[in-house]
Motif scaffolding. Sequence first.
Motif, PDB file in Angstrom:
ATOM      1  N   LEU B  50       0.841  -1.207   0.000  1.00  0.00           N
ATOM      2  CA  LEU B  50       0.000   0.000   0.000  1.00  0.00           C
ATOM      3  C   LEU B  50       0.874   1.255   0.000  1.00  0.00           C
ATOM      4  CD1 LEU B  50      -2.942  -0.808   2.467  1.00  0.00           C
ATOM      5  CD2 LEU B  50      -2.988  -0.750  -0.035  1.00  0.00           C
ATOM      6  N   MET B  51       1.976   1.224   0.748  1.00  0.00           N
ATOM      7  CA  MET B  51       2.872   2.391   0.788  1.00  0.00           C
ATOM      8  C   MET B  51       3.398   2.698  -0.614  1.00  0.00           C
ATOM      9  SD  MET B  51       5.067   1.596   4.207  1.00  0.00           S
ATOM     10  CE  MET B  51       4.323   1.826   5.828  1.00  0.00           C
ATOM     11  N   LEU B  52       3.961   1.681  -1.262  1.00  0.00           N
ATOM     12  CA  LEU B  52       4.551   1.911  -2.591  1.00  0.00           C
ATOM     13  C   LEU B  52       3.461   2.172  -3.635  1.00  0.00           C
ATOM     14  CD1 LEU B  52       7.424  -0.741  -2.761  1.00  0.00           C
ATOM     15  CD2 LEU B  52       7.360   1.472  -1.617  1.00  0.00           C
ATOM     16  N   GLY B  53       2.328   1.488  -3.475  1.00  0.00           N
ATOM     17  CA  GLY B  53       1.224   1.673  -4.423  1.00  0.00           C
ATOM     18  C   GLY B  53       0.615   3.068  -4.294  1.00  0.00           C
ATOM     19  N   ASP B  54       0.446   3.529  -3.069  1.00  0.00           N
ATOM     20  CA  ASP B  54      -0.141   4.863  -2.873  1.00  0.00           C
ATOM     21  C   ASP B  54       0.812   5.961  -3.352  1.00  0.00           C
ATOM     22  OD1 ASP B  54      -2.422   3.722  -1.883  1.00  0.00           O
ATOM     23  OD2 ASP B  54      -1.951   4.064   0.231  1.00  0.00           O
ATOM     24  N   ASP B  55       2.107   5.779  -3.134  1.00  0.00           N
ATOM     25  CA  ASP B  55       3.072   6.754  -3.687  1.00  0.00           C
ATOM     26  C   ASP B  55       2.837   6.902  -5.192  1.00  0.00           C
ATOM     27  OD1 ASP B  55       4.376   7.154  -1.276  1.00  0.00           O
ATOM     28  OD2 ASP B  55       6.145   5.954  -1.780  1.00  0.00           O
ATOM     29  N   ALA B  56       2.734   5.753  -5.861  1.00  0.00           N
ATOM     30  CA  ALA B  56       2.594   5.770  -7.325  1.00  0.00           C
ATOM     31  C   ALA B  56       1.243   6.350  -7.731  1.00  0.00           C
ATOM     32  CB  ALA B  56       2.752   4.353  -7.879  1.00  0.00           C
ATOM     33  N   LEU B  57       0.192   5.943  -7.035  1.00  0.00           N
ATOM     34  CA  LEU B  57      -1.157   6.393  -7.410  1.00  0.00           C
ATOM     35  C   LEU B  57      -1.294   7.909  -7.243  1.00  0.00           C
ATOM     36  CD1 LEU B  57      -4.100   5.822  -8.199  1.00  0.00           C
ATOM     37  CD2 LEU B  57      -4.577   5.351  -5.787  1.00  0.00           C
ATOM     38  N   VAL B  58      -0.843   8.406  -6.101  1.00  0.00           N
ATOM     39  CA  VAL B  58      -1.028   9.833  -5.811  1.00  0.00           C
ATOM     40  C   VAL B  58      -0.149  10.688  -6.731  1.00  0.00           C
ATOM     41  CG1 VAL B  58      -0.757  11.612  -4.038  1.00  0.00           C
ATOM     42  CG2 VAL B  58      -1.811   9.409  -3.455  1.00  0.00           C
ATOM     43  N   HIS B  59       1.086  10.241  -6.947  1.00  0.00           N
ATOM     44  CA  HIS B  59       1.950  11.020  -7.835  1.00  0.00           C
ATOM     45  C   HIS B  59       1.425  10.977  -9.269  1.00  0.00           C
ATOM     46  CE1 HIS B  59       6.212  12.266  -9.229  1.00  0.00           C
ATOM     47  NE2 HIS B  59       5.506  13.303  -8.881  1.00  0.00           N
ATOM     48  N   SER B  60       0.927   9.817  -9.675  1.00  0.00           N
ATOM     49  CA  SER B  60       0.338   9.690 -11.011  1.00  0.00           C
ATOM     50  C   SER B  60      -0.825  10.668 -11.169  1.00  0.00           C
ATOM     51  CB  SER B  60      -0.162   8.254 -11.215  1.00  0.00           C
ATOM     52  OG  SER B  60      -1.002   8.192 -12.342  1.00  0.00           O
ATOM     53  N   HIS B  61      -1.652  10.733 -10.143  1.00  0.00           N
ATOM     54  CA  HIS B  61      -2.815  11.633 -10.210  1.00  0.00           C
ATOM     55  C   HIS B  61      -2.365  13.084 -10.396  1.00  0.00           C
ATOM     56  CE1 HIS B  61      -7.056  12.636  -9.243  1.00  0.00           C
ATOM     57  NE2 HIS B  61      -6.509  13.781  -8.898  1.00  0.00           N
ATOM     58  N   ARG B  62      -1.382  13.491  -9.623  1.00  0.00           N
ATOM     59  CA  ARG B  62      -0.901  14.874  -9.745  1.00  0.00           C
ATOM     60  C   ARG B  62      -0.345  15.126 -11.151  1.00  0.00           C
ATOM     61  NH1 ARG B  62      -3.772  17.762  -6.526  1.00  0.00           N
ATOM     62  NH2 ARG B  62      -3.247  17.666  -4.316  1.00  0.00           N
ATOM     63  N   LEU B  63       0.442  14.182 -11.657  1.00  0.00           N
ATOM     64  CA  LEU B  63       1.020  14.387 -12.996  1.00  0.00           C
ATOM     65  C   LEU B  63      -0.069  14.421 -14.063  1.00  0.00           C
ATOM     66  CD1 LEU B  63       4.142  12.075 -12.679  1.00  0.00           C
ATOM     67  CD2 LEU B  63       4.152  14.567 -12.804  1.00  0.00           C
ATOM     68  N   SER B  64      -1.116  13.615 -13.845  1.00  0.00           N
ATOM     69  CA  SER B  64      -2.177  13.568 -14.863  1.00  0.00           C
ATOM     70  C   SER B  64      -2.908  14.908 -14.939  1.00  0.00           C
ATOM     71  CB  SER B  64      -3.161  12.434 -14.571  1.00  0.00           C
ATOM     72  OG  SER B  64      -4.037  12.777 -13.511  1.00  0.00           O
ATOM     73  N   GLN B  65      -2.816  15.704 -13.883  1.00  0.00           N
ATOM     74  CA  GLN B  65      -3.468  17.021 -13.911  1.00  0.00           C
ATOM     75  C   GLN B  65      -2.792  17.978 -14.891  1.00  0.00           C
ATOM     76  OE1 GLN B  65      -3.312  17.672  -9.580  1.00  0.00           O
ATOM     77  NE2 GLN B  65      -5.537  17.799  -9.618  1.00  0.00           N
ATOM     78  N   TRP B  66      -1.626  17.600 -15.388  1.00  0.00           N
ATOM     79  CA  TRP B  66      -0.977  18.436 -16.399  1.00  0.00           C
ATOM     80  C   TRP B  66      -1.600  18.253 -17.781  1.00  0.00           C
ATOM     81  CZ3 TRP B  66       2.148  22.487 -16.064  1.00  0.00           C
ATOM     82  CH2 TRP B  66       2.826  22.706 -14.861  1.00  0.00           C
ATOM     83  N   ALA B  67      -2.414  17.210 -17.956  1.00  0.00           N
ATOM     84  CA  ALA B  67      -2.978  16.958 -19.286  1.00  0.00           C
ATOM     85  C   ALA B  67      -3.710  18.204 -19.780  1.00  0.00           C
ATOM     86  CB  ALA B  67      -3.930  15.767 -19.240  1.00  0.00           C
ATOM     87  N   SER B  68      -3.331  18.659 -20.940  1.00  0.00           N
ATOM     88  CA  SER B  68      -3.837  19.873 -21.604  1.00  0.00           C
ATOM     89  C   SER B  68      -3.339  21.162 -20.941  1.00  0.00           C
ATOM     90  CB  SER B  68      -5.373  19.901 -21.721  1.00  0.00           C
ATOM     91  OG  SER B  68      -5.974  20.429 -20.561  1.00  0.00           O
ATOM     92  N   ASN B  69      -2.433  21.045 -19.975  1.00  0.00           N
ATOM     93  CA  ASN B  69      -1.909  22.232 -19.300  1.00  0.00           C
ATOM     94  C   ASN B  69      -0.398  22.391 -19.411  1.00  0.00           C
ATOM     95  OD1 ASN B  69      -4.340  23.325 -17.970  1.00  0.00           O
ATOM     96  ND2 ASN B  69      -4.383  21.330 -16.994  1.00  0.00           N
ATOM     97  N   ALA B  70       0.273  21.465 -20.097  1.00  0.00           N
ATOM     98  CA  ALA B  70       1.741  21.471 -20.099  1.00  0.00           C
ATOM     99  C   ALA B  70       2.278  22.603 -20.979  1.00  0.00           C
ATOM    100  CB  ALA B  70       2.256  20.123 -20.581  1.00  0.00           C
ATOM    101  N   PRO B  71       3.571  22.943 -20.789  1.00  0.00           N
ATOM    102  CA  PRO B  71       4.148  24.058 -21.550  1.00  0.00           C
ATOM    103  C   PRO B  71       4.188  23.820 -23.056  1.00  0.00           C
ATOM    104  CG  PRO B  71       5.621  23.388 -19.765  1.00  0.00           C
ATOM    105  CD  PRO B  71       4.503  22.410 -19.788  1.00  0.00           C
ATOM    106  N   ASP B  72       4.204  22.568 -23.469  1.00  0.00           N
ATOM    107  CA  ASP B  72       4.229  22.269 -24.899  1.00  0.00           C
ATOM    108  C   ASP B  72       3.613  20.889 -25.121  1.00  0.00           C
ATOM    109  OD1 ASP B  72       4.731  23.059 -27.462  1.00  0.00           O
ATOM    110  OD2 ASP B  72       6.845  23.524 -27.086  1.00  0.00           O
TER     111      ASP B  72
END
Lengths: 320, 304
Positions: B50-72
């Motif tokens: 759960l520790m390693l899985g939650d690290d990945a899930l939460v970080h993935s979620h934050r990165l996915s928020q860049w979709a359509s918002n990235a610099p290029d």
Amino acid sequence: MTTAPAQAEEASFEATLARHDRIEPRDWMPERYRATLVRQIAQHAHSEIIGMQPEGAWITRAPSLRRKAILLAKVQDEAGHGLYLYSACETLGVSRQELTEKLIEGKQKYSSIFNYPTLSYADVGTIGWLVDGAAICNQVPLCRTSYGPYGRAMIRVCKEESFHQRQGFELLATMMRGTDAQRAMVQESVDRFWWPALMMFGPPDADSSHTAQSMAWGIKRDTNDELRQKFVDMTVPQARALGVTLPDPDLVWNDEKGGHDFTQPDWAEFRDVVSGSGPCNAQRVAHRRRAHEDGAWVREAASAFARRQQQEPQQQEAVS
Amino acid sequence: MTDHTSAYDGLLGDDSAQWAFGQDFEDPLAGVDTTLAAGVDGAALAAYCLMLGDDALVHSHRLSQWASNAPDLEEDIALANIALDLLGQARLLLARAAAADPSVVPALPAGSPVPPEDALAFFRDDADFRNVRLVEGENGDFAVTTARLLLFSTHRLALLERLRDSVDPVLAAIAAKGVKEVAYHRDHAARWCVTLARGTEESRRRMRAGLDVVWPLHHELFRTHPVEATAAEQGFGVDPAGLAADVDVLLEQVLSVGGLDRPTVPPTGPLGRGAGRDGRHTEALGRMLAEMQVVARAHPTGRW
């Protein structure tokens, strides 16, 4: 005055079109052909990029890890399509930067479908099924379009779009096997997107200003009404398989014409949305503008860094 | 073009091989032997996953928020790729947790078709998440995201490289796959960190500020939680304290190529005696989960 060499070039261009061969970037082409292509390809590229927003809005709320992965990959594909298409446009001498500026200044258009909001997760499926489905009907003929880079980009785009359409259909089919609330969500979504999807083929042929010239140049291969009919005929059996009702009581099979009769969408609404009064026009362009402006310092940094690397190759080798 | 002229063909067929991810939900660990190795405590293994899985899930979620918002567009695609990799890791790790100790999976109404890894992702409250606080913060600007990705991926690559030798064959396989992915993530972050540090005056200022935002939470990655101590003892996991020196060397390399000083901001302290691994989070996580879980929770017996 037309000179003899210019006439020879034009004859060669016409002969290439007549053979259904491709026009390539270094070939001579009439200025109006170039301008029409830039308008059409840019509009298509912008549609991909603006199209990332309505579905992208649901990535953070996707209800399962599998759906989140599918949706994120799909929105990523759209960025890729935009990239192919802007590249195709660059072969005609217009840069991505210029086109992006025209988009955010409202000087170039994108598909009006993306000016409608996404209000439930079912919309992700409906966009895949109906909107990508309609897009495929429009785009498959473009794989044979006369301009080489555009046609080749479209082959890749169509393969991926067809994949997206299946994923959308599969989401709806899965939801229809779920709870009553989910089935109602799917029906409500289809009710909302049916008419805008029909509008995606553009105005009726009688009112389409670009169709005739574009067909003569081999940029466009079928008329708006032909494509719309094809879309309706293909969608009806799929709706039946899903168990949803298309919101048109006058939609019936017509034996004589070998296709369905159906009600035309509200073309006054279409004109309003195209001219900027759709539910989300301002929001979509503002989002694109914000992302573009927020990213300016990053793009400037990357350019400055690249210039410095070219100027100081030895130093770069030393640190890498 | 005959391949592409009939995009609608097959849509109504029953050939499930045509679907991207299968037509029904597939068990991410289908066909994998999930029996526990000798000497491995299932509850501890589940807690560790759960520790390693939650690290990945939460970080993935934050990165996915860049979709359509990235610099290029290129960066939109790259960040989505990284988010997808981490999402894939999360799915496998949460499924492994559920298989190792089914009691960690939240109870759902009878007959709910929600698979265990989705129940874990969408039906736990923030206090039950075990990710480090580093990954849950708001994205900030591109420099903050780059700095966070650099710290996280450098740590995670070092961790996964060691986890390939886990006595749990499932974790070892997940790690072997993840190493290839995270090596790219680290490379991507390091390149951007150097590019921004050596780009313009503004980008250099922002890169420094970005490092200052995430650096205080970086120390938490190397605090050994009792579950991690057990994981290391039983041979299925890695004691993060042992990664600190190696990670530090790698970070120092990136900072020095970028001509950046090591941030001097003090570490963020624990909350009471706990931190992310104990379910003690920042305010950002609750807000993030409220959004992430809203549709799933509205339909606890829904089929997606």
